[in-house]
Design an enzyme around this catalytic site. Structure first.
Site, PDB file in Angstrom:
ATOM      1  N   ARG A 182       0.726  -1.486   0.155  1.00 40.51           N
ATOM      2  CA  ARG A 182       0.108  -0.116   0.069  1.00 40.51           C
ATOM      3  C   ARG A 182       0.897   1.326   0.041  1.00 40.51           C
ATOM      4  NH1 ARG A 182      -3.229  -2.748   3.701  1.00 40.51           N
ATOM      5  NH2 ARG A 182      -4.715  -4.050   2.905  1.00 40.51           N
ATOM      6  N   LYS A 214       2.395  11.529 -11.672  1.00 41.11           N
ATOM      7  CA  LYS A 214       1.738  10.568 -12.521  1.00 41.11           C
ATOM      8  C   LYS A 214       2.306   9.430 -12.885  1.00 41.11           C
ATOM      9  CE  LYS A 214      -1.436  13.621 -15.322  1.00 41.11           C
ATOM     10  NZ  LYS A 214      -1.754  13.956 -16.634  1.00 41.11           N
ATOM     11  N   GLU A 246       9.233  18.715 -25.299  1.00 41.12           N
ATOM     12  CA  GLU A 246       8.324  19.117 -24.070  1.00 41.12           C
ATOM     13  C   GLU A 246       8.970  20.397 -23.571  1.00 41.12           C
ATOM     14  OE1 GLU A 246       5.693  17.325 -23.393  1.00 41.12           O
ATOM     15  OE2 GLU A 246       5.626  15.247 -24.016  1.00 41.12           O
ATOM     16  N   LYS A 273       6.440  23.108 -14.554  1.00 44.76           N
ATOM     17  CA  LYS A 273       5.794  22.036 -14.330  1.00 44.76           C
ATOM     18  C   LYS A 273       5.454  21.968 -12.735  1.00 44.76           C
ATOM     19  CE  LYS A 273       4.441  17.266 -15.197  1.00 44.76           C
ATOM     20  NZ  LYS A 273       4.891  16.133 -15.814  1.00 44.76           N
ATOM     21  N   GLU A 303      -5.203  17.282 -11.920  1.00 40.18           N
ATOM     22  CA  GLU A 303      -5.678  17.730 -13.374  1.00 40.18           C
ATOM     23  C   GLU A 303      -7.228  18.119 -13.522  1.00 40.18           C
ATOM     24  OE1 GLU A 303      -3.593  15.829 -16.569  1.00 40.18           O
ATOM     25  OE2 GLU A 303      -5.098  16.202 -17.671  1.00 40.18           O
ATOM     26  N   ARG A 337      -3.778  21.940 -15.187  1.00 40.25           N
ATOM     27  CA  ARG A 337      -2.739  21.161 -15.359  1.00 40.25           C
ATOM     28  C   ARG A 337      -2.787  20.535 -16.938  1.00 40.25           C
ATOM     29  NH1 ARG A 337       0.124  16.189 -11.718  1.00 40.25           N
ATOM     30  NH2 ARG A 337       1.281  15.433 -13.404  1.00 40.25           N
ATOM     31  N   ASN A 351      -1.164  19.384 -21.715  1.00 30.41           N
ATOM     32  CA  ASN A 351      -1.394  18.620 -22.974  1.00 30.41           C
ATOM     33  C   ASN A 351      -1.353  19.256 -24.135  1.00 30.41           C
ATOM     34  OD1 ASN A 351      -1.634  16.194 -21.440  1.00 30.41           O
ATOM     35  ND2 ASN A 351      -3.611  16.973 -20.577  1.00 30.41           N
ATOM     36  N   HIS A 395      -0.940  17.602 -27.427  1.00 25.77           N
ATOM     37  CA  HIS A 395      -1.099  15.964 -27.221  1.00 25.77           C
ATOM     38  C   HIS A 395      -2.400  15.500 -27.617  1.00 25.77           C
ATOM     39  CE1 HIS A 395       2.369  16.770 -24.793  1.00 25.77           C
ATOM     40  NE2 HIS A 395       2.227  15.380 -24.268  1.00 25.77           N
ATOM     41  N   HIS A 409      -1.338  12.333 -29.671  1.00 30.64           N
ATOM     42  CA  HIS A 409      -1.691  10.937 -29.267  1.00 30.64           C
ATOM     43  C   HIS A 409      -2.263  10.314 -30.501  1.00 30.64           C
ATOM     44  CE1 HIS A 409      -1.564  11.940 -24.648  1.00 30.64           C
ATOM     45  NE2 HIS A 409      -0.491  11.357 -25.071  1.00 30.64           N
ATOM     46  N   HIS A 468       7.029   9.603 -28.962  1.00 32.10           N
ATOM     47  CA  HIS A 468       6.044  10.671 -28.298  1.00 32.10           C
ATOM     48  C   HIS A 468       6.374  12.144 -28.531  1.00 32.10           C
ATOM     49  CE1 HIS A 468       3.118  12.359 -25.550  1.00 32.10           C
ATOM     50  NE2 HIS A 468       4.211  12.879 -24.644  1.00 32.10           N
TER      51      HIS A 468
HETATM   52  N1  LIG Z   1       4.398  10.330 -16.007  1.00 26.18           N
HETATM   53  C1  LIG Z   1       4.095  11.465 -16.859  1.00 26.18           C
HETATM   54  O1  LIG Z   1       3.649  12.597 -16.244  1.00 26.18           O
HETATM   55  C2  LIG Z   1       4.759  11.331 -18.014  1.00 26.18           C
HETATM   56  C3  LIG Z   1       4.765  12.383 -18.751  1.00 26.18           C
HETATM   57  C4  LIG Z   1       5.389  12.201 -20.145  1.00 26.18           C
HETATM   58  C5  LIG Z   1       5.567  10.901 -20.631  1.00 26.18           C
HETATM   59  N2  LIG Z   1       5.367   9.852 -19.570  1.00 26.18           N
HETATM   60  C6  LIG Z   1       5.576   8.658 -20.088  1.00 26.18           C
HETATM   61  O2  LIG Z   1       6.970   8.597 -20.363  1.00 26.18           O
HETATM   62  C7  LIG Z   1       7.220   7.323 -21.274  1.00 26.18           C
HETATM   63  C8  LIG Z   1       8.390   7.774 -22.397  1.00 26.18           C
HETATM   64  O3  LIG Z   1       9.616   8.210 -21.494  1.00 26.18           O
HETATM   65  P1  LIG Z   1      10.951   8.326 -22.378  1.00 26.18           P
HETATM   66  O4  LIG Z   1      10.701   9.032 -23.531  1.00 26.18           O
HETATM   67  O5  LIG Z   1      12.021   8.701 -21.200  1.00 26.18           O
HETATM   68  O6  LIG Z   1      11.081   6.664 -22.868  1.00 26.18           O
HETATM   69  P2  LIG Z   1      11.794   5.511 -22.429  1.00 26.18           P
HETATM   70  O7  LIG Z   1      11.812   5.431 -20.764  1.00 26.18           O
HETATM   71  O8  LIG Z   1      11.339   4.339 -23.320  1.00 26.18           O
HETATM   72  O9  LIG Z   1      13.588   5.838 -22.896  1.00 26.18           O
HETATM   73  C9  LIG Z   1      13.702   5.907 -24.283  1.00 26.18           C
HETATM   74  C10 LIG Z   1      14.642   5.091 -24.568  1.00 26.18           C
HETATM   75  O10 LIG Z   1      16.116   5.341 -24.105  1.00 26.18           O
HETATM   76  C11 LIG Z   1      16.784   4.594 -23.324  1.00 26.18           C
HETATM   77  N3  LIG Z   1      17.374   5.435 -22.394  1.00 26.18           N
HETATM   78  C12 LIG Z   1      17.082   5.771 -21.426  1.00 26.18           C
HETATM   79  N4  LIG Z   1      17.920   6.443 -20.715  1.00 26.18           N
HETATM   80  C13 LIG Z   1      19.119   6.518 -21.477  1.00 26.18           C
HETATM   81  C14 LIG Z   1      20.418   7.102 -21.485  1.00 26.18           C
HETATM   82  N5  LIG Z   1      20.694   7.971 -20.441  1.00 26.18           N
HETATM   83  N6  LIG Z   1      21.145   6.447 -22.326  1.00 26.18           N
HETATM   84  C15 LIG Z   1      20.944   5.764 -23.314  1.00 26.18           C
HETATM   85  N7  LIG Z   1      19.852   5.361 -23.651  1.00 26.18           N
HETATM   86  C16 LIG Z   1      18.906   5.490 -22.739  1.00 26.18           C
HETATM   87  C17 LIG Z   1      15.608   3.542 -22.810  1.00 26.18           C
HETATM   88  O11 LIG Z   1      16.426   2.461 -22.661  1.00 26.18           O
HETATM   89  C18 LIG Z   1      14.625   3.617 -24.070  1.00 26.18           C
HETATM   90  O12 LIG Z   1      15.140   2.739 -25.150  1.00 26.18           O
HETATM   91  C19 LIG Z   1       5.919   7.061 -21.971  1.00 26.18           C
HETATM   92  O13 LIG Z   1       5.616   5.680 -21.259  1.00 26.18           O
HETATM   93  C20 LIG Z   1       5.172   7.903 -21.460  1.00 26.18           C
HETATM   94  O14 LIG Z   1       3.906   7.622 -21.510  1.00 26.18           O
HETATM   95  C21 LIG Z   1       4.800  10.014 -18.448  1.00 26.18           C
HETATM   96 ZN   LIG Z   2       4.066  14.577 -23.542  1.00 30.05          ZN
END
Ligand SMILES: NC(=O)c1ccc[n+]([C@@H]2O[C@H](COP(=O)([O-])OP(=O)(O)OC[C@H]3O[C@@H](n4cnc5c(N)ncnc54)[C@H](O)[C@@H]3O)[C@@H](O)[C@H]2O)c1
Ligand SMILES: [Zn+2]
Length: 365
Positions: free
Chosen positions: A123, A145, A187, A229, A239, A243, A247, A250, A254, A268
């Protein structure tokens, strides 16, 4: 170089974001949490294993009684029920308790999954975000999130769970592929487009240094983004209103990602880049935004190396509109849009004539 600290002020859940070069090597004092005597569970993916190992060594030297690393496969498929279950069982199998600390070392995929696993095991066990992609340093590691994907769509199961601290080490970005750096930049510039004209102006001059990882420009861009942010999340953690401005781009983005199949053909951040252009274009056609601002947005994004229209994505206007209706932000009354009155002036609205949306989408396909 100095370490910048941005405070996310959520009352008794307030936490700091540390931003600097090489700070993983000196974790002590940055975790907002005493490690001595605790069990530490590190979740990572195979591309960033060396950073997880560095964190593990630091935890041991700070007196952790157990440190383990769980290595997931890189990529979006690790934000799944299966991965969540594997992580839960690994932690329970290693006698996790409420005194433990969970650490997410990786991009947004790892942060979202580990944050949700931390919220749900016993929990709730505290967790730290150690983001290693530009996108996660400016966006996903901040704001709480967390969640996973389901066969019905992305991020449909999850919860709000704030970390106890965020540690963004820009040194880790040196191994990040350039395309991922650019996707994260989308972003960053979003914060300028949605509410900070001066920041956008600064990026027009310094954006290239940011994407070429010049340390001082990079830290400044990450800090400004995190402050933006934090301000928005403080005003509206769950949100209910403002907030949603995060988006910007987005809703279109999306729908494009869905059409591309949520894979590496369109990242993305790339989808968001195109989506922001479409949102400015829609606003311009509705007479809300000056054409000159739309031109400037396009020019900047393409100068930086981001896409401003989709390429090679097979979809139709109907499919795109359908997808936009199913967006999480949609309400019973219809699609919600973030529009702009100009650079730095975004607002939320539900009154957008569908024929204009269709015309914009048709133009970009
Ligand atoms: N929680 C939130 O508010 C929020 C906001 C935006 C996006 N997201 C989520 O985040 C995800 C996307 O995140 P992302 O773009 O970081 O993708 P990711 O975590 O998939 O990383 C992208 C790629 O880079 C590699 N990688 C990471 N760090 C590295 C480094 N320092 N050196 C070499 N390779 C590296 C990873 O292994 C992966 O292959 C999505 O699932 C999205 O839904 C969440
Ligand atoms: Zn985004």
């Amino acid at each position: 170089m100095d370490v910048k600290i941005v405070d996310v002020d959520l009352g008794d859940r307030r936490y700091p974001i540390h931003i600097g070069a090489g700070i993983l090597a000196a974790l002590e004092g940055r975790l907002n949490y005493a490690i001595k005597g605790r069990r530490v569970f590190i979740i990572t993916d195979s591309n960033v294993m060396p950073y997880a190992q560095r964190v593990s060594e630091a935890a041991q030297s700070m007196g952790a009684v157990f440190t383990g690393i769980y290595e997931l496969a890189p990529g979006e498929q690790s934000k799944s029920y299966e991965a969540l279950r594997a992580v839960h069982e690994w932690m329970l199998g290693h006698a996790i308790n409420r005194n433990a600390l969970i650490m997410a070392v990786g991009g947004g995929v790892i942060g979202d999954l580990a944050g949700f696993a931390a919220a749900t095991v016993l929990r709730g066990v505290p967790f730290v975000q150690i983001p290693t992609t530009l996108l996660s340093q400016v966006d996903s590691s901040v704001g709480g999130k967390t969640g996973i994907n389901t066969p019905q769509g992305k991020n449909l199961v999850g919860c709000f769970n704030q970390p106890v601290s965020v540690i963004a080490d820009i040194e880790t970005l040196k191994t990040l592929p350039k395309r991922q750096v650019l996707a994260g930049y989308a972003e960053i510039v979003k914060y300028g487009f949605l509410g900070d004209y001066n920041f956008f102006e600064w990026l027009e001059t310094n954006g290239r240094s940011v994407v070429s990882l010049d340390p001082s420009s990079l830290v400044q861009a990450i800090e400004t983004s995190c402050r933006a942010k934090a301000r928005i999340v403080q005003a509206d953690e769950r949100e209910g209103g403002v907030r949603a401005l995060l988006n910007l781009g987005h809703t279109f983005g999306h729908a494009l990602e869905a059409a591309a199949g949520f894979n590496d053909t369109l990242l993305h951040g790339e989808a968001v880049s195109i989506g922001m252009v479409m949102a400015f274009d829609l606003s311009t056609r509705m007479g809300l935004c000056p054409q000159a601002d739309l031109d400037r947005v396009r020019r900047h994004l393409s100068d930086i190396g981001l896409p401003i229209r989709p390429q090679g994505i097979k979809t139709t206007v109907d499919e795109m509109i359908d997808s936009m209706r199913r967006d999480k932000k949609a309400t019973d009354s219809g699609m919600t849009f973030i529009l702009v009155k100009g650079i730095g002036q975004a607002f939320l609205t539900q009154s957008v004539p569908e024929d204009i949306v269709r015309a914009v989408v048709a133009d970009y396909l």
